[in-house]
Design an enzyme around this catalytic site. Structure first.
Site, PDB file in Angstrom:
ATOM      1  N   ARG A 140       0.814  -1.215   0.000  1.00 53.89           N
ATOM      2  CA  ARG A 140       0.000   0.000   0.000  1.00 53.89           C
ATOM      3  C   ARG A 140       0.851   1.270   0.000  1.00 53.89           C
ATOM      4  NH1 ARG A 140      -4.091  -1.865   4.569  1.00 53.89           N
ATOM      5  NH2 ARG A 140      -5.237  -3.470   3.463  1.00 53.89           N
ATOM      6  N   ARG A 182      -3.541   6.161   0.047  1.00 56.93           N
ATOM      7  CA  ARG A 182      -4.111   7.260   0.815  1.00 56.93           C
ATOM      8  C   ARG A 182      -3.129   8.020   1.696  1.00 56.93           C
ATOM      9  NH1 ARG A 182      -8.822   3.814   3.449  1.00 56.93           N
ATOM     10  NH2 ARG A 182      -7.124   2.295   3.342  1.00 56.93           N
ATOM     11  N   ARG A 234      -7.023  11.200  -7.259  1.00 55.57           N
ATOM     12  CA  ARG A 234      -8.172  10.307  -7.102  1.00 55.57           C
ATOM     13  C   ARG A 234      -9.463  11.060  -6.780  1.00 55.57           C
ATOM     14  NH1 ARG A 234      -9.173   5.602  -4.522  1.00 55.57           N
ATOM     15  NH2 ARG A 234     -11.294   6.373  -4.710  1.00 55.57           N
TER      16      ARG A 234
END
Length: 351
Positions: free
Chosen positions: A34, A38, A47
């Site tokens: 990841r 975010r 995004r």
């Protein structure tokens, strides 16, 4: 699709691929699960207003998001930006990724008739993956790109439960109560997953990781009987390409040897088991990946460095070691902490 061994890429002699092959490395390579996502403000910006699954189907956007952590952190490998449910969506399963919830399946699989939802995946179903990886490998040059997929058990757990679960009561009820249906479900998912990984490798991915995120919910005897055959089928299907195969699950300390037996070249380890003990459990002939606790990154720089030294000391003498977190980067992680961590590992392990 056949499985010819891929010719050496520009990334072949990278520290990451050398470590996966258990060869000497100039420094311990680093990447993060990841790492694209975010935690990065630039990710949130590109995004904005785009649903998760749609973002996975836009090649130029996928390329940009995959490259962001490589530019920012100087990691030794990129990981393809996607989601484990993408191949299921591509074959027409009615599902969505709901913010704050995760994948939600409209019609969970509970009966043999429900298996009809799972038709074969073809490369044409995911042509955007081929396009995106082509763009990425040109941009990345000697930096390896890791392809990935969800393992059959984890995909099955979403499909049977209808969404995320803490107990997997429906999935386990099928596994225990209707083992033939369960085996057919996992076998079909293994075929879909194998095609998805083949597409990524043939497009230029230098390694692949199979995420069995929820396998830690299983006892070893149940994993061996009811899950390992399907994961082994996936790894066997891509063996002929000659690219490293990584296997990772969370809470899988009791399963590490079995996860290696499934066919991985590299076994990912979460933070619960020290790497020297993980190596003893896995046995010889495998590289290890891991395993700093992701929450350590919320502590001081001094604390991060101290815990990182513990991981590196535990990895001393391993046949091959890829430094990573023991799970994914948490969304509220300070990106600068990740950049400092990469630099620290590189500096501390330069040979």
């Amino acid at each position: 699709m056949s499985a010819p061994e891929t010719p050496p890429s520009a990334a072949y002699d990278s520290a990451f691929l050398k470590a996966c092959r258990r060869e000497p490395v100039p420094h311990t390579p680093v990447w993060f699960m990841r790492q694209a996502g975010r935690s990065l403000p630039e990710y949130r910006k590109v995004r904005e207003g785009i649903p998760m699954l749609e973002s996975c189907m836009r090649p130029e956007l996928v390329t940009e998001i995959t490259l962001q952590p490589v530019r920012r952190h100087n990691v030794d490998a990129a990981i393809y930006y996607s989601d484990i449910v993408v191949p299921l969506k591509a074959i027409g399963v009615d599902l969505d990724i709901r913010p704050g919830v995760g994948p939600v399946v409209e019609k969970p699989i509970r009966t043999r008739a429900d298996l009809a939802q799972l038709r074969d995946l073809t490369p044409e179903d995911v042509s955007y993956v081929t396009e995106a990886i082509g763009l990425l490998t040109r941009e990345l040059g000697p930096t390896p790109l890791i392809g990935f997929a969800g393992a059959p058990f984890t995909l099955a757990s979403y499909l049977v439960e209808g969404g995320p679960s803490r107990t997997y009561e429906n999935a386990k009820a099928m596994m225990y109560g209707d083992p033939e249906l369960w085996a057919d479900l996992l076998d079909r998912l293994a075929e879909i997953t194998a095609v998805f990984l083949k597409v990524q490798i043939e497009a230029g991915a230098s390694a692949v990781q199979l995420f069995d995120s929820w396998a830690g919910a299983l006892a070893p005897v149940d994993y061996r009987r009811s899950v390992l055959p399907a994961s082994a089928k996936v790894f066997k299907a891509v063996e002929g390409y000659g690219v490293p195969r990584i296997h990772f699950g969370v809470g899988c300390g009791e399963l590490l040897k079995l996860m290696g037996e499934a066919g991985a070249d590299v076994v990912g380890v979460d933070w619960r088991v020290p790497l020297d003990e993980a190596a003893r459990r896995v046995g010889p002939g495998k590289a290890l990946q891991g395993n700093l606790d992701p929450t350590v990154l919320f502590a001081s720089t001094e604390a991060v460095e101290a815990k990182t030294r513990e991981v590196l000391d535990s990895a001393e003498g391993l046949e091959g070691h890829v430094f990573n977190l023991g799970h994914g980067v948490m969304p509220s992680t300070d990106p600068d902490a990740l950049t400092r961590l990469v630099e620290y590992v590189h500096t501390h392990t330069t040979r």
